[in-house]
Write a protein that holds these residues in place. Sequence first.
Motif, short mmCIF file in Angstrom:
data_model
loop_
_atom_site.label_atom_id
_atom_site.label_comp_id
_atom_site.label_asym_id
_atom_site.label_seq_id
_atom_site.Cartn_x
_atom_site.Cartn_y
_atom_site.Cartn_z
N ASP A 197 -37.23 4.76 14.39
CA ASP A 197 -36.05 4.26 13.66
C ASP A 197 -36.35 4.26 12.17
O ASP A 197 -37.25 3.59 11.69
N SER A 249 -33.91 3.60 9.82
CA SER A 249 -32.76 2.98 9.16
C SER A 249 -33.21 1.80 8.30
O SER A 249 -34.33 1.29 8.42
N SER A 303 -27.33 3.51 12.07
CA SER A 303 -28.18 3.74 13.23
C SER A 303 -27.33 4.30 14.35
O SER A 303 -26.49 3.59 14.89
N LEU A 362 -28.23 5.38 17.57
CA LEU A 362 -29.27 5.43 18.58
C LEU A 362 -28.88 6.33 19.75
O LEU A 362 -29.66 7.18 20.18
N THR A 385 -37.54 0.90 17.80
CA THR A 385 -36.32 0.56 17.06
C THR A 385 -36.05 -0.93 17.18
O THR A 385 -36.70 -1.64 17.96
#
Length: 760
Positions: A98, A100, A162, A164, A187
Amino acid sequence: MSALDRLFEAFFKYPLSTFGAGSFRFLPSWPFWIAVASLVLVGGPALVAYWRQERRRRPIVIALRTAALLLVLFCLARPSLVLSIVVPQESFVGVLLDDSASMGINDSDSSRATRMGKVLSPEGADLLGKLGERFKVRQFSFARELRRVSGPQELLFAGNASHLGAALGRAADELAAVPLAGLVVLTDGADNSTSSLDEAILDLKASGVPVYSVGFGRERYERDVQVSRVEAPLRVLEGTSLVVEVTVEQDGFAGESVDLEVMDEGRIVSTETVRFPNTGEAVVTRVSFLATEPGAREFQFRVLPKNGEAVLDNNRRMALIQVDEAREKILYFEGEPRWELKFLRRAVKADENLQLVVLQRTAENRFLRFELDDADELAGGFPVTREELFKYRGLILGSVEASFFTHDQLRMIADFASQRGGGFLMLGGPHSFSEGDWAGTPVADMLPVVLGPSANDEGEPFHTFLDIELTPWGKAHPALRLAEGEEASLELWARLPTVSTFNPVTRLKPGATSLIGATGEGIPGEQVVLAFQRYGRGRSLAWTVQDSWKWQMHADVPVEDMTHETFWRQMLRWLVSYVPSTVEARTDVDIVEPDAPVEIVAEIHDDSFLEINNAQVAAVVTSSSGEQEQVILDWVVEKDGEYRGSFRAGEEGLYRIDVDARAGDRFIGETQIFVKAADHHGEVFDAELRAESLERLSSETGGRYYPPDQASRLVDDMALNQEGSTLLERRELWDMPLVLLFLTLLLVGEWGLRRRAGMA
């Protein structure tokens, strides 16, 4: 690892996940069969010998010895777990990191990004190194988009979204051609895309791709304040008084208060104090302000920061409101000369955004007309065609009986709200509502109130005075806000003179809302003074008072008092708010992140407001730097009259979107909307760890979820996966600590029992 997991492994030799991944089997060899034969030959005499021992303890001794012998037979039968083990370096694993901005949040002793680095690095859990020993690892970073990376050192933790689910789907597609053991995602669980995570779960499950997730962050902040939602209109008329609902949430500040400011592009236009309840629920507060500047205005709703907050960027939200300079046309048909008409016209005459076109009947087939655009307008009286009536955005019927209209006109008035989407208002008067025999007509179906029998059956008109009072809904409604601040507005309402009605109306329809009620002599129950309901695409209002002009001319009202004017201007602005034109357009969001896609949706109608499916619809998108792009909008086959297209907001700033529609050589109409590309810090809202979503994602795809301190178990669990290149492996269970413990307890127990009996 949890204490329960550690206890299970201590007794059963392997983790619970290993037992879940394998199949239990017995693989006996020749010692087992020799032992079985020996038991058959020796077991009988042994049982007889034990039976001759002391009778009182005989059954217990036999049971203990039998259990011990069976346990030995269990071990000799070689109980085993047969597992599918991934062949080292023949299967692939995709690792998604992740990238972000929410991973930069420091909600513990360090940021989420730092804790993720420790899980990945050799100095910590060395997850990447351990995965590399068994798999061919492919690393990706994701925020709004998925991209290949060579390692965590390429992460910036600056992504403004995000996605995902989309990232998992794309990673699975990129690795579809190789033996894939699974995907590993590190994440905080946020997915703020427009698509549902459920879609990604279904696709991964169908493809047989397990997801192993490691979650970072706190599931609940210790101390934080967040502006979680702003409910504001997308477009209003210039000078409209707005009441916007703002939802504020908190953790750790129960019982305290915060200051909420509304800013119009840097200028404070309203302030409000928000007090949090001790129970911890979110607070929905209403802030009022005037939209005084035309154009696309960016309003900011900001809570001033409190000491000790975990995140400060979630203290504000933006709303883009289009403030129009348009002049909205409203048709007011009055059946007789009366004061209400005169003073209503006077109240809105100075409002440059309202054009009140008046048709007043003075005698049979004789009318007065005011505020016309040309001499031909309404020359034949009330409109007889949909095109003539539907060019207005609002319709007011005064004291006029239903029998004046033809059935087609009555149907057309109802269609004005339901199909055209206009605003309809019926005023009180001696020939309105039931007194005008409107019951049973299509217009009665549209009204928010139930019409009973006329009160004039005996020839005497009904008339009574009313003491009005705002309902809870009315106190919060922007059209009834007569002064800045709710308390000041309620004080004005309390001072207004008494009014009267010819129309006893006490029943609301299901789904309708009463804003003003009243009590009066001769009225059974509470009189409905002002009520509304949605009707089709439009709105229908009922105002049962017949002399609101007293709020201007009563002796107790000062000459300079503007309450009557304010009330009717706001009422008529509300009447025509959200009324569609022949060409309507919108975007899926009003503020987007830079470089994000923007979808344009247009609805196209003809002058009768019937959908058009064969139009040519185009949008010209102009950026703040002046660059233009043409976007062709295509008809959506599933819905009549709807067209869609998209563009990418590549640079920051305001985008103007001009949409026009044509049918061959005929021009249908045009409209203008706005969207802004700016970093609105969407990553920091609701940014707590979403452990429940990650657990569901992993469990439904066949993987597992791990807190950071258990991430090292992930590699062993993935090795037991049946995806990728695998081989069968047998793991012995006869030497489980639990077996030795039981055997020891049985033998010691039997020996102790025999010793006490003097048999040892």
